[in-house]
Design a protein around this motif. Sequence first.
Motif, PDB file in Angstrom:
ATOM      1  N   ALA A 113      13.628   7.245   1.328  1.00  0.00           N
ATOM      2  CA  ALA A 113      13.416   8.095   2.284  1.00  0.00           C
ATOM      3  C   ALA A 113      12.156   8.757   2.288  1.00  0.00           C
ATOM      4  N   LEU A 114      11.632   9.274   0.975  1.00  0.00           N
ATOM      5  CA  LEU A 114      10.427   9.650   0.970  1.00  0.00           C
ATOM      6  C   LEU A 114       9.232   8.704   1.520  1.00  0.00           C
ATOM      7  N   LEU A 115       9.308   7.692   1.100  1.00  0.00           N
ATOM      8  CA  LEU A 115       8.228   6.485   1.353  1.00  0.00           C
ATOM      9  C   LEU A 115       8.174   6.477   2.600  1.00  0.00           C
ATOM     10  N   VAL A 116       9.309   6.406   3.703  1.00  0.00           N
ATOM     11  CA  VAL A 116       9.552   6.171   5.060  1.00  0.00           C
ATOM     12  C   VAL A 116       8.635   7.358   5.579  1.00  0.00           C
ATOM     13  N   ASP A 117       8.874   8.799   5.091  1.00  0.00           N
ATOM     14  CA  ASP A 117       8.247   9.810   5.750  1.00  0.00           C
ATOM     15  C   ASP A 117       6.796   9.904   5.403  1.00  0.00           C
ATOM     16  N   ALA A 118       6.327   9.292   4.276  1.00  0.00           N
ATOM     17  CA  ALA A 118       4.923   9.330   3.975  1.00  0.00           C
ATOM     18  C   ALA A 118       4.239   8.211   4.976  1.00  0.00           C
ATOM     19  N   ALA A 119       4.989   6.988   5.211  1.00  0.00           N
ATOM     20  CA  ALA A 119       4.471   5.992   6.025  1.00  0.00           C
ATOM     21  C   ALA A 119       4.384   6.618   7.420  1.00  0.00           C
ATOM     22  N   GLY A 120       5.310   7.354   7.672  1.00  0.00           N
ATOM     23  CA  GLY A 120       4.882   8.157   9.356  1.00  0.00           C
ATOM     24  C   GLY A 120       3.892   8.905   9.473  1.00  0.00           C
ATOM     25  N   GLU A 121       3.515   9.663   8.323  1.00  0.00           N
ATOM     26  CA  GLU A 121       2.245  10.546   8.248  1.00  0.00           C
ATOM     27  C   GLU A 121       0.894   9.582   8.218  1.00  0.00           C
ATOM     28  N   ALA A 122       1.159   8.633   7.610  1.00  0.00           N
ATOM     29  CA  ALA A 122      -0.005   7.700   7.159  1.00  0.00           C
ATOM     30  C   ALA A 122      -0.243   6.765   8.523  1.00  0.00           C
ATOM     31  N   GLY A 123       0.805   6.887   9.476  1.00  0.00           N
ATOM     32  CA  GLY A 123       0.591   5.736  10.452  1.00  0.00           C
ATOM     33  C   GLY A 123       0.645   4.295  10.030  1.00  0.00           C
ATOM     34  N   ALA A 124       1.522   4.094   8.787  1.00  0.00           N
ATOM     35  CA  ALA A 124       1.437   2.568   8.121  1.00  0.00           C
ATOM     36  C   ALA A 124       2.359   1.920   9.097  1.00  0.00           C
ATOM     37  N   ASP A 125       2.039   0.523   9.159  1.00  0.00           N
ATOM     38  CA  ASP A 125       2.931  -0.626   9.963  1.00  0.00           C
ATOM     39  C   ASP A 125       3.713  -1.109   8.755  1.00  0.00           C
ATOM     40  N   ALA A 126       3.740  -1.023   7.597  1.00  0.00           N
ATOM     41  CA  ALA A 126       4.539  -1.503   6.496  1.00  0.00           C
ATOM     42  C   ALA A 126       4.405  -0.939   5.354  1.00  0.00           C
ATOM     43  N   ILE A 127       5.283  -0.946   4.179  1.00  0.00           N
ATOM     44  CA  ILE A 127       5.319  -0.405   3.111  1.00  0.00           C
ATOM     45  C   ILE A 127       5.284  -1.384   1.993  1.00  0.00           C
ATOM     46  N   LEU A 128       4.667  -1.346   1.131  1.00  0.00           N
ATOM     47  CA  LEU A 128       4.598  -2.381  -0.052  1.00  0.00           C
ATOM     48  C   LEU A 128       5.069  -1.920  -1.250  1.00  0.00           C
ATOM     49  N   SER A 129       5.808  -2.816  -1.965  1.00  0.00           N
ATOM     50  CA  SER A 129       6.270  -2.494  -3.273  1.00  0.00           C
ATOM     51  C   SER A 129       6.216  -3.555  -4.176  1.00  0.00           C
ATOM     52  N   ALA A 130       6.058  -3.297  -5.383  1.00  0.00           N
ATOM     53  CA  ALA A 130       5.609  -4.076  -6.343  1.00  0.00           C
ATOM     54  C   ALA A 130       6.623  -4.777  -7.332  1.00  0.00           C
ATOM     55  N   HIS A 131       7.672  -4.865  -6.622  1.00  0.00           N
ATOM     56  CA  HIS A 131       9.019  -5.573  -7.543  1.00  0.00           C
ATOM     57  C   HIS A 131       8.582  -6.810  -7.931  1.00  0.00           C
ATOM     58  N   THR A 132       9.080  -7.353  -9.101  1.00  0.00           N
ATOM     59  CA  THR A 132       8.656  -8.704  -9.693  1.00  0.00           C
ATOM     60  C   THR A 132       9.716  -9.461  -9.924  1.00  0.00           C
ATOM     61  N   LEU A 133       9.189 -10.523 -10.456  1.00  0.00           N
ATOM     62  CA  LEU A 133      10.219 -11.589 -10.729  1.00  0.00           C
ATOM     63  C   LEU A 133      11.238 -10.997 -12.008  1.00  0.00           C
ATOM     64  N   ASP A 134      10.794 -10.289 -12.853  1.00  0.00           N
ATOM     65  CA  ASP A 134      11.486  -9.448 -13.889  1.00  0.00           C
ATOM     66  C   ASP A 134      12.656  -8.673 -13.119  1.00  0.00           C
ATOM     67  N   ASP A 135      12.089  -7.911 -12.331  1.00  0.00           N
ATOM     68  CA  ASP A 135      13.079  -6.959 -11.339  1.00  0.00           C
ATOM     69  C   ASP A 135      14.219  -7.819 -10.872  1.00  0.00           C
TER      70      ASP A 135
END
Length: 428
Positions: A113-135
């Motif tokens: 939810a907080l990332l969505v809020d930050a994306a709105g402030e930044a005018g971002a088109d997508a959020i990137l997350s670093a989940h890996t094969l281990d995750d």
Amino acid sequence: MVVTRADDTVIEAADRLLKSFKRPVTLLVAVSGGSDSLGLLLSLAELCASGHYPGIRLCACTVDHDLRAGSAEEAQWVATVCAHHGVHHLTRRWSGLKPQAGLQAAARAKRYALLVDAAGEAGADAILSAHTLDDQHETVTMRATRSQEGVGLSGMADAVLLESAIWLLRPFLGLGRAEIRSFLQERGQGWIEDPSNSNPKFERVRVRSGDDPRVSATEPNQRFSLSLRGADFLRDHVQAASEAFLLSPDGVQAALGDPAAWRALLVLAATAGGRAHVIEARAAGRLRAFLASDTLSRLTAGRVVFDRRRDGLYLYRECRDIAALTVPSGGVALWDDRYRVANRTDRAIIVTASDEGAGKGLHGPALRAASAAARLIFEGGGRVPDGAVLLERVIAPYTHFLPRFDLPLAQALAALCGRLPFPSAPNE
């Protein structure tokens, strides 16, 4: 400089991601300070600094969960790393009381939810997350003991639509954590070790024990195929009937014989009942036995009435435990997890289940379904003018979290509910 395999695989994954976008595009990288997220940040920043990816702007966000001493300082340290690489950084803090039970799940929901809020402030088109094969392996292992019908041991999707608004992409799902750490070490970049990653009270930590025979997840292509078949099932056999959904007699038989159709039926029921999850296995077993019996009767499960008639199976919200909701002037809120209510009047309104007469002209299942429809009144009394309040049907299982491989099914549900389709991922 000698290019190592860690360099090769990490940079290649970042390169594939950047080349997948139409430009210009702004990307918000979720950076906790751990090795995985720093690897994602540095690889993307390095490529963008090369000048070969014009029109791509990077920014970053750190979510401070405020769960331990020093978390604010860690967020500031990440901001310093970002500044060194010329990446604008935002911090979002989870303030207030934290739940005693289900802490990791609550923290995950708040983080998104907080990332969505930050994306709105930044005018971002997508959020990137670093989940890996281990995750991914850990996720599948945890789900092994509670797999959902018709899906199998589904792992994380490479892309997820958050809050029906913005896509979160996972470009590192095919990489191991060791490769990313080697990449960072080659650049002399340290990272933060989160002590919760070694706390055995958390399920994810307990399953983090190496190879497990259950880590073979349902392939994304297979899950996408199930979704496509489920969407076809809904289009072929289900229609909206007032506040109810009507499944044809042929559709009932199809659902009993096809895992994709059965899964689609369970998600349809969750939508009718305003539930984020499909009914549990025991209730699903009762429903299957009820449908297989050909009995013309009713069964209630998961806040939904399954009303079997000669013309098919009606599904509608059980008219009980529907709480009233007050929406202030100009406010937007979810009612019963079935409707998004936007109050465009200059007064507060109250949303309740329909009163007597709401189903005028209806009969049978349609009448009973109408009794759970939304009724709007002004706080203090008075009728709300038509069109003054916007009611949009919500697809509860996908309101907050829609995996890309479930998008065809979600779009079919959106069409059934008469609402706008979900947006496609920006790198499709």
